[in-house]
Each structure stands twice: as C-alpha cells, then as structure tokens.
Design a protein around this motif. Structure first.
Motif, PDB file in Angstrom:
ATOM      1  N   LEU A  30      59.982  23.870   4.165  1.00 20.38           N
ATOM      2  CA  LEU A  30      61.186  24.219   3.402  1.00 20.38           C
ATOM      3  C   LEU A  30      61.905  22.969   2.918  1.00 20.38           C
ATOM      4  O   LEU A  30      62.273  22.846   1.742  1.00 20.38           O
ATOM      5  CB  LEU A  30      62.124  25.060   4.273  1.00 20.38           C
ATOM      6  N   LEU A  31      62.113  22.014   3.829  1.00 16.00           N
ATOM      7  CA  LEU A  31      62.823  20.800   3.437  1.00 16.00           C
ATOM      8  C   LEU A  31      61.996  19.958   2.462  1.00 16.00           C
ATOM      9  O   LEU A  31      62.548  19.280   1.596  1.00 16.00           O
ATOM     10  CB  LEU A  31      63.165  19.980   4.680  1.00 16.00           C
ATOM     11  N   SER A  32      60.665  20.032   2.579  1.00 22.40           N
ATOM     12  CA  SER A  32      59.811  19.321   1.618  1.00 22.40           C
ATOM     13  C   SER A  32      59.932  19.942   0.234  1.00 22.40           C
ATOM     14  O   SER A  32      59.997  19.229  -0.781  1.00 22.40           O
ATOM     15  CB  SER A  32      58.353  19.351   2.081  1.00 22.40           C
ATOM     16  N   CYS A  33      59.958  21.281   0.180  1.00 19.25           N
ATOM     17  CA  CYS A  33      60.148  21.962  -1.110  1.00 19.25           C
ATOM     18  C   CYS A  33      61.498  21.611  -1.721  1.00 19.25           C
ATOM     19  O   CYS A  33      61.605  21.367  -2.932  1.00 19.25           O
ATOM     20  CB  CYS A  33      60.030  23.474  -0.932  1.00 19.25           C
ATOM     21  N   LEU A  34      62.533  21.564  -0.896  1.00 16.39           N
ATOM     22  CA  LEU A  34      63.847  21.184  -1.394  1.00 16.39           C
ATOM     23  C   LEU A  34      63.847  19.736  -1.867  1.00 16.39           C
ATOM     24  O   LEU A  34      64.500  19.389  -2.855  1.00 16.39           O
ATOM     25  CB  LEU A  34      64.905  21.398  -0.310  1.00 16.39           C
ATOM     26  N   GLY A  35      63.092  18.878  -1.150  1.00 15.77           N
ATOM     27  CA  GLY A  35      62.992  17.485  -1.571  1.00 15.77           C
ATOM     28  C   GLY A  35      62.306  17.347  -2.919  1.00 15.77           C
ATOM     29  O   GLY A  35      62.745  16.575  -3.782  1.00 15.77           O
ATOM     30  N   ILE A  36      61.226  18.089  -3.124  1.00 19.51           N
ATOM     31  CA  ILE A  36      60.528  18.057  -4.414  1.00 19.51           C
ATOM     32  C   ILE A  36      61.423  18.607  -5.514  1.00 19.51           C
ATOM     33  O   ILE A  36      61.471  18.061  -6.627  1.00 19.51           O
ATOM     34  CB  ILE A  36      59.213  18.855  -4.322  1.00 19.51           C
ATOM     35  N   SER A  37      62.138  19.674  -5.207  1.00 19.32           N
ATOM     36  CA  SER A  37      63.040  20.253  -6.196  1.00 19.32           C
ATOM     37  C   SER A  37      64.147  19.276  -6.560  1.00 19.32           C
ATOM     38  O   SER A  37      64.545  19.173  -7.727  1.00 19.32           O
ATOM     39  CB  SER A  37      63.651  21.554  -5.655  1.00 19.32           C
ATOM     40  N   TRP A  38      64.635  18.547  -5.555  1.00 20.02           N
ATOM     41  CA  TRP A  38      65.636  17.523  -5.854  1.00 20.02           C
ATOM     42  C   TRP A  38      65.046  16.435  -6.749  1.00 20.02           C
ATOM     43  O   TRP A  38      65.725  15.926  -7.647  1.00 20.02           O
ATOM     44  CB  TRP A  38      66.194  16.906  -4.575  1.00 20.02           C
TER      45      TRP A  38
ATOM     46  N   ALA B 240      56.520  29.315  -4.516  1.00 18.50           N
ATOM     47  CA  ALA B 240      57.933  29.284  -4.129  1.00 18.50           C
ATOM     48  C   ALA B 240      58.546  27.925  -4.440  1.00 18.50           C
ATOM     49  O   ALA B 240      59.697  27.828  -4.894  1.00 18.50           O
ATOM     50  CB  ALA B 240      58.067  29.603  -2.636  1.00 18.50           C
ATOM     51  N   ASN B 241      57.767  26.873  -4.211  1.00 18.28           N
ATOM     52  CA  ASN B 241      58.234  25.533  -4.551  1.00 18.28           C
ATOM     53  C   ASN B 241      58.500  25.415  -6.052  1.00 18.28           C
ATOM     54  O   ASN B 241      59.515  24.836  -6.473  1.00 18.28           O
ATOM     55  CB  ASN B 241      57.187  24.510  -4.109  1.00 18.28           C
TER      56      ASN B 241
END
Length: 629
Positions: free
Chosen positions: A232-240, A376-377
């Motif tokens: 989850l935090l990796s997906c948020l990091g990529i999205s950022w 989802a990512n």
C-alpha cells in the motif's frame, strides 16, 4: 537463466519482444496525442486562446479517464489470461484505432480524434497491469530490478521521442496529417510483430470470474493493497512520484518560455534532459542495488528529488527577462548550468525512487492477484495526477504563486510526504541507512542467498565477527529479517535506531537477565509462527580471535518449539575491521585502516529442522566460511 547484465535481457526472447512492444506502444500514444494537441491548438484554434485551452484540457482528461474507469477490469484480464495473447490483442486494437485516426487527421475532425484519444488511453490502461505483472513471471529475482529499470528508461524515452515526432510531423505543410497517420499505423504494425514473438506467459488465476462492474471492482482492487502495508505504501509512493513528476512536466513549457526565456526548442531540450535523467537513474538502480530489490534506494531518491527540486527555485527564482532564446544562446547564460544540473539530477534521483517501488510491489504481491494490485496502483496514480493538476491551478491562479514558487512548493511537499511514509514504514529508512553504511565501507560478494526460502518461516544461523554483521545480512537478504542480538550490541548508539526499526530482538544470558532471555525466545517463536525470517548468532557473542566459537544450544530450543528450515550463513573478510575485536585483542586503538574492503556473505542449502543440531550447524558454517575470517 539469470543474467548478470541488465542489457543482456535485450537479447533474450523472454524479455526483448515484450520490451519493444511496450516501448512502441508508449511511443505511438505520444505521437498521436501530441500531434492531435498541436493540430487543435496551433492550427484549428490558433486565434482562439480559450478554445485552445479547452482542447488541451479535454485531451488530458480523455486520455487519463480510462485509467480511472477500466484499470480494475484490465487487472482481472491480466490475471485470468495468457499475457502474451492479451498483448497481441491489445496491439490489434491499436492498429484499428490508428487506421481510423488517419481519416480523423485528414478530415481534421476533433470529435473523432478526441474519441480515438480516449480509446488510446484505454489501450494504455489494458497494457499497464499486463506490463508490470508479466515481469516477475519471466524474470528471476536478480533480474527484476534491471528489467524494471529498462522498462522505465524505455517508457520515458519513448514518451519523449513520441512527443517530438508528433510535433514535427503534424507541422509539415500539406502532408503533415498523412505523415502522422502513416507513422502511427506503421508503429502499431511493428508493435504487433514484436508482440507475436512474446512467448506464452501462463495465467496466474485462470479460474477467476470477471467482475465487469468497474466501480465495485475498483473498490475490490483497492482492498487488495489495503491488506498489505508495504505494498500500500509503495503504491502511494509511486502515485506521489506521478504527482511530483506531472507538476514539473506540466509546467515545463511555461517555465521554458516565461522563466528562462527560451523558444520551443528549449522546451524540447529541457524535456529531453528530464527524460534522460529518469532513464539514467532507472538503469543505475541495478548496479546500486546489487541485482536485488533494494528499498534503501527509495529514501535516497526522495532526498535527491527534494534537494535538487528545491534548488531549481534558487537557481532561477525570477523570470530572466529574455524572450525566444535558442538552445545555443541559452547555454551562454551563466545561471543556466545550475538549472540544467538541478533538472537532470532531480530526474536521476526520481529513477532511484520509482524503480525499487515497482519491484517491491511485484515481489510482495500475491502472484494470483499481482495484475489487479498493479491495476489498483494505476488507479491511485491517475487520481494523484488529477489532484496535481487541480492543486497547481489553485496555487497559480488563486494563491498567485509563480512557476518557480510552485516547483519549490512541490519539492518541499515531497520532503513532507517522504518523512510521513518512512514513519509509517520504517523499513524503508532502515534499509537506506544500512545501504549507505555497508556500501560506503565494503564491497560485498554474495553467494547462494537465493537458497533462503522466498516464503514461509526460516531460521538463519551465522558466525558473528563484527558489530556490522546484522546490517550486512539485513541489507543483503531480500526478505525482511528479524535479528536476535546481544542486548549490549542492540543498545549501541545510532545502530540502536536501525536495530529497533528493523524489529531486532535483544537477548541476554540467563545469569544476566533471565526474563529478557525468556522474552526473546517467545518473540522468536512468534515471528516464526507468522512466517517471518529470523537470524541468530549461535556463538553468543563476537569472536575474540577471528575463529568460530562453539554454537550454543539456543538454536535447538528454538527448533523444539517451532520446527522450521534452517539456512546456514557465513560472513567472510570482516575480521580485522574497526567493528571487529581484532584491535582490542592486539591491544591497539580501534582506527579505520581500510575502506570499501572486500567481504563475503554465503548461504548453504536449508537444513531440515530434525537435522539441525548446534554441532551440525556449526560444522556447516565453518565449511561455508572456509579459511577466510
């Protein structure tokens, strides 16, 4: 077979056809999109700024809308069907779009071309989960970072080249529309030829029932990542990353024209520099990470993104006052070199940031749901890009920020977001500190670490030579490792922060602290019960003479409570370092006498728990270490 050089993958049929298929798809997307925008803005609506702006915004919205609407469906298709076959069908779809696009360009029909742009966004949506879901199936763990680096490099260069070619072709008088249509059809045909050479890729979940409702399935997809904190935090990091990157890329034309006073060629030059920087950073990830998924590069990347992104403001906080400078004229300005270096290095560090996060998602996701996790990512990426566009508009038009001030704000936000993520998942920061310390002091030769089980509980046993042993092992083993270490080492300043962040387990002798000893055994058992990897140093302390001491019976007590496979490890070359006890044994002061010295870490085959006596494991570690302490 695993390749030690990422570029060797370009000669391998399991990777090369797919590499060129996805690169040509990204290239074609941008030839079409940029040609459409330029025709609409500079030809059809040349004398109507409001209409031109609406076309630009409409194009951006139509291209990104399919990612929000259909990523969830795309992820299901990639998990259910052969990805090679899907890639071929997507390419056929692309050819159909481009054939119709030729007529749209000839007729200069904006409604038709905008509809086709939406379909090209759908084409990219279908390919996204397929692309990142396929890599872990055709590459082994030592190739995954290199393969992701090549894909990221190719994607950004393809975007750049596509935008440049689309702009150049549509600008040809009389024949521009023909040339764009022909280029797009030709590229799609070559892409299909490459896709036909992709070997079959088995479906990870062929029994999956497709949910065609995009809204409920989108929610389901987001649920797949909510249950895995690191993913989850990796997906948020990529999205950022896409938030951060989209702000800079979107403002680059205005920055080139109004801040540094360049012409259209200067914008292309800056875009080229930015794309090359991300490509360089993506490719360097493999060498810096030692052919493994090294999440320690993520904080390293975010630090560089913040520093060089912020310095871009200080390099040129105000408009230059010039107008229409060529690239050659711009390079004669003394202040421009700082701007160019900041832009390039910010992009390089962005590559360090993004590639390990993609590899982490691929390795820590359930293989049967991997494409849906990536879908989802993609949904989150799209949402963050939409928010970035909205926030930029507010800050520029309502708050009155200048372009350099907007970029500075984004860089500072990057620092805030990075700190927040690393507080939520300290493993990122711990791996970064371990990676910096270990790679500054040593050159490590790794042998047999692929013998450590990819899943399930395992106990690692290793000789104990220096205070750096846990950092070296933790920074080299791909799975998170829980260390059991003597409480006095656990409490060493600075290292203590790393050990606590890594959830190391302090232990003491029975005579020193029986309660701490009992607690340590309970924690080890709990970690193994949860399927984690635990590492112990059965000698009970650092070697005083460079030789392996007798293994204590604690390992047998652990296995009595929880029978799990045991992997013997051996550290080599650390005796004599400042962090060993050699100087103390020789009665001299502890001073650093060499840096970047060669050391080794080797692993033997897992030992079944019924055979794993302390004596047997000691013999295994002795044989594995050899004569080199």
């Amino acid at each position: 077979m695993s390749s030690s050089n990422q570029f060797a993958l370009l000669k391998s049929r399991r990777f090369a056809p797919f590499f060129w298929t996805q690169a040509l798809g990204a290239f074609n997307d941008n030839v079409f999109k940029n040609a459409l925008v330029i025709m609409a803005v500079f030809q059809i609506a040349a004398h109507d700024p409001a209409r031109a702006a609406s076309y630009t915004n409409m194009a951006a919205a139509l291209f990104i809308a399919p990612f929000l609407l259909f990523s969830a469906t795309s992820g299901q298709l990639s998990d259910k069907y052969d990805k090679a076959r899907l890639a071929q069908l997507v390419k056929l779809f692309e050819i159909g779009i481009m054939v119709v696009a030729l007529f749209g360009f000839l007729a200069k029909s904006i409604p038709l071309l905008m509809t086709l742009l939406f379909l090209m966004g759908l084409h990219s949506t279908l390919f996204g989960p397929l692309k990142y879901g396929l890599l872990p199936q055709v590459l082994d763990s030592r190739e995954l970072v290199g393969g992701n680096g090549l894909i990221e490099m190719a994607t950004f260069l393809a975007i750049l080249l596509g935008q440049v070619l689309g702009a150049e072709l549509i600008s040809f008088p009389d024949h521009g529309t023909w040339m764009v249509g022909a280029a797009c059809i030709t590229t799609a045909l070559i892409g299909l030829a490459c896709a036909l050479r992709i070997p079959p890729v088995p479906a990870p979940d062929p029994q999956l029932k497709i949910n065609w409702n995009p809204f409920s399935e989108t929610w389901n997809n987001l649920g797949y990542i909510r249950g895995n904190r690191a993913v989850l935090l990796s997906c948020l990091g990529i999205s950022w990353f896409w938030f951060f990157g989209s702000v800079f890329i979107t403002q680059l034309p205005t920055y080139a024209q109004n801040v540094i006073g360049g012409n259209a060629a200067v914008y292309t030059f800056l875009l080229t520099l930015f794309s090359l920087g991300i490509g360089i950073g993506s490719l360097l990830c493999e060498r810096l990470s030692g052919h493994k998924v090294e999440i320690g590069l993520v904080p390293f990347g975010s630090i560089g993104m913040t520093l060089f992104g912020a310095d871009l403001y200080f390099a040129k906080p105000d408009a230059s006052g010039a107008l229409g400078l060529t690239v050659a004229a711009l390079l004669q300005q003394p202040w421009i070199w700082r701007v160019l270096i900041d832009l390039l290095l910010m992009a390089v560090f962005s590559g360090f940031f993004i590639v390990p996060l993609f590899a982490l998602i691929q390795t820590r996701s359930d293989p049967a749901r991997r494409s849906r996790v990536i879908a989802a990512n993609n949904i989150l990426n799209s949402l963050f890009m939409v928010v970035a566009a909205g926030l930029s508009t507010v800050l520029l038009n309502v708050a009155g920020l200048s372009i350099p001030q907007l970029l500075l704000t984004t860089a500072l936000l990057n620092a805030v977001v990075a700190i927040y993520i690393y507080c939520l998942v300290p493993e990122f920061l711990m791996r970064f500190l371990s990676w910096i310390l270990v790679n500054t002091l040593y050159r490590i030769k790794l042998e047999g670490l692929d013998r450590i089980p990819e899943e399930g509980p395992a106990l690692l046993v290793c000789n104990h030579v220096s205070y750096m042993d846990a950092l070296i092992i933790g920074g080299s083993v791909r799975r998170p490792v829980r260390f059991v270490m003597y409480y006095k080492i656990f409490n060493i300043p600075l290292l203590s922060f790393i050990f606590r962040t890594a959830k190391a387990i302090p232990i003491a002798g029975y005579k020193e602290d029986p309660q701490l000893l009992a607690k340590a055994f309970d924690e080890v058992d709990q970690e193994l019960a949860e399927g984690n990897v635990v590492c112990i140093f059965p000698e009970g302390g650092l070697t005083k003479d460079g030789e392996i001491a007798e293994f204590k019976s604690g390992v047998e007590k652990i296995l009595e409570r929880r029978p799990v496979p045991v992997v013997p490890l051996a550290l080599r070359g650390l005796w004599g370092s400042i962090f060993s006890r050699r100087d103390s044994a020789l009665g001299r002061s502890r001073l650093p006498r060499r840096f970047w010295s060669r050391i080794g870490l080797a692993a033997a085959a897992p030992v079944p728990p019924e055979q794993a006596s302390a004596d047997y494991l000691e013999a295994q570690v002795r044989a594995l270490r050899g004569a080199d302490a």
